[in-house]
Design an enzyme around this catalytic site. Structure first.
Site, PDB file in Angstrom:
ATOM      1  N   SER A 180      -9.601  -0.949   7.111  1.00 30.63           N
ATOM      2  CA  SER A 180      -9.025  -0.761   5.778  1.00 30.63           C
ATOM      3  C   SER A 180      -8.336  -1.972   5.188  1.00 30.63           C
ATOM      4  CB  SER A 180      -8.044   0.420   5.804  1.00 30.63           C
ATOM      5  OG  SER A 180      -8.748   1.627   5.991  1.00 30.63           O
ATOM      6  N   SER A 209      -9.411   1.501   3.193  1.00 22.24           N
ATOM      7  CA  SER A 209      -8.656   2.326   2.266  1.00 22.24           C
ATOM      8  C   SER A 209      -7.635   1.556   1.436  1.00 22.24           C
ATOM      9  CB  SER A 209      -7.940   3.435   3.045  1.00 22.24           C
ATOM     10  OG  SER A 209      -6.983   2.890   3.949  1.00 22.24           O
ATOM     11  N   LYS A 230       0.857  -1.182   0.000  1.00 26.45           N
ATOM     12  CA  LYS A 230       0.000   0.000   0.000  1.00 26.45           C
ATOM     13  C   LYS A 230       0.897   1.237   0.000  1.00 26.45           C
ATOM     14  CE  LYS A 230      -3.881   1.852   2.769  1.00 26.45           C
ATOM     15  NZ  LYS A 230      -4.715   1.549   3.954  1.00 26.45           N
TER      16      LYS A 230
END
Length: 456
Positions: A182, A158, A80
């Protein structure tokens, strides 16, 4: 591509690599080619091709000479875009950080997985500054849910790109962050496994924060076994310590407060079918009210959300300057709510949090783990959310609701696919434990996964 199934697990790849039937360089090249050729180019913010090939070459030499670093040597991993990777800019999914200096060193967990022999292939997209459960990003594009066959649907956030990258078969594992769900949200919405560790289980050095009281890390992958292997490596262990137990030894407590409110019938049906399978396999199932869940949301209504207070403190100067105009205005609006949270409110939230964490044990029988749907709905279509900010905020709140409970109570959780709901979209089954119960949680998830999926 090249005869290599993109849906193969880490365990499956490891067998091929360690036996010499697949060279790490071949795997890295195939992975990079698959990513570059995939129709959805919003999944990654950057590829790390040069690094990946160098790491893969070194891995191949180790394996060939009998010096393999273990089960994960040569396995591709994506990060990420909150994790520092040396020589790359950490954008946090925001246009305002694109001109920042490249990272001078890897984040601690990036270094840990590199030392285990893993091959870093790219950086994945996310909700800007990790502050949304939907995964929509106006700067780098919004990755489309990999399981959708009818129309573009949200990936979940996210860690949006991380979830889609694994579900689409581009990488076997991607590492995400989880502040309110997330990791578990994109895992559930895309039909893969997502493990959120207890906060502090891994080093946060070199990871761009959102709310330090809540931020945690973990892998998104194809199986619980894969998560167990990666968890060990992220902690610098040479081998995993987690083993299987018998499903008949499991005690699962289903909360009847909050988590089923306004849940889609298809979600409830899939979850209850998994519970029925577990019960038939011998697991003990207990259903009871969890008043502390309702108290968490009453606390937020009275004092504000902890994540919002800490996100505002982090971004206050940015929101007061020109950068605010270059940000996703939905993220700006949500972050600015933190301005209303006073120091007195913040202290009251922290005090209540510790009381509720202590009270959680009273709501669970000794040795029990919580079980409920990861989300109350399946992945929603993207277009209506882009057209209506009020709808965006309502759906975002509902999407984060069930998972955020675990963050507030400082626990750990694993989302496992358990079936499908509306439009044939995946439904997640969330197993959660108390703070630092990660080993017991992973053992239970490892034992129950096949039954939860309906494979046993």
């Amino acid at each position: 591509m090249d005869g290599l199934d993109g849906n193969i697990s880490i365990a499956g790849l490891s067998v091929l690599l360690q036996a010499g039937n697949l060279h790490p360089v071949q795997l890295a090249k195939t992975t990079l080619e698959r990513i570059a050729g995939y129709q959805d180019q919003a999944i990654f913010t950057a590829l790390l091709g040069e690094r990946a090939l160098a790491e893969a070459k070194a891995s191949g030499e180790r394996i060939r000479s009998g010096r393999s670093r273990g089960l994960l040597d040569g396995i591709p991993v994506a990060w990420k875009d909150l994790f520092d990777t040396k020589g790359a800019v950490t954008t946090a999914g925001s246009a305002v950080l694109t001109d920042s200096a490249p990272a001078e060193a890897d984040a601690a967990v990036v270094k840990a997985l590199a030392e285990a022999g893993m091959v870093s292939v790219g950086r994945t997209n996310l909700s800007e500054f990790a502050f949304s459960g939907l995964g929509i990003n106006p700067h780098y594009g919004t990755p489309h849910n990999a399981a959708s066959r009818d129309l573009p649907r949200i990936p979940g956030g996210s860690s949006a790109g991380s979830g889609v990258a694994v579900a689409a078969g581009l990488v076997p594992v991607a590492i995400g962050t989880d502040t309110g769900g997330s990791i578990r949200i994109p895992a559930a919405l895309n039909g893969i496994v997502g493990y959120k560790a207890t906060r502090g289980r891994y080093s946060m050095q070199g990871v761009y924060p959102l709310a330090k009281s809540l931020d945690s890390l973990g892998p998104l992958c194809r199986t619980v076994q894969d998560a167990v292997w990666v968890d060990a490596a992220m902690r610098g262990r040479a081998a995993p310590e987690v083993g299987r137990t018998d499903v008949s030894d499991l005690k699962l407590v289903i909360p009847e407060t909050v988590v089923f409110d306004d849940a889609e019938p298809g979600v409830v049906t899939a979850f209850e079918a998994a519970i029925s399978r577990l019960e038939k396999a011998g697991a003990r199932i207990i259903r009871r009210a969890f008043p502390i869940f309702a108290e968490i949301f009453a606390l937020m209504a009275r004092h504000g959300a902890l994540v919002t207070a800490e996100a505002y403190a982090l971004h206050k100067e940015r929101l007061q300057g020109a950068d605010a105009e270059r940000m996703d205005q939905r993220v700006v609006a949500r972050t600015r709510l933190g301005e209303r949270i006073s120091m007195t409110d913040y202290v009251a939230i922290l005090d209540a949090r510790q009381r509720l964490i202590a009270a959680l044990a009273d709501n669970l029988e000794a040795g029990g783990l919580m079980a409920h749907p990861s989300l109350p709905h399946v992945a929603q279509p993207i277009a209506p959310l882009l057209a209506d900010d009020d709808l965006f905020f309502r759906v975002n709140g509902k999407t984060l609701r069930n998972t955020s409970i675990g963050n507030f109570l400082d626990g750990c959780g694993v989302s496992i696919p358990c079936g499908t709901g509306d439009a044939g979209m995946p439904v997640g089954f969330l197993l959660s434990g108390q703070r630092n119960e990660d080993g017991r949680l992973l053992s239970a998830a490892l034992s129950a996964e096949a039954v939860i999926r309906g494979d046993a």
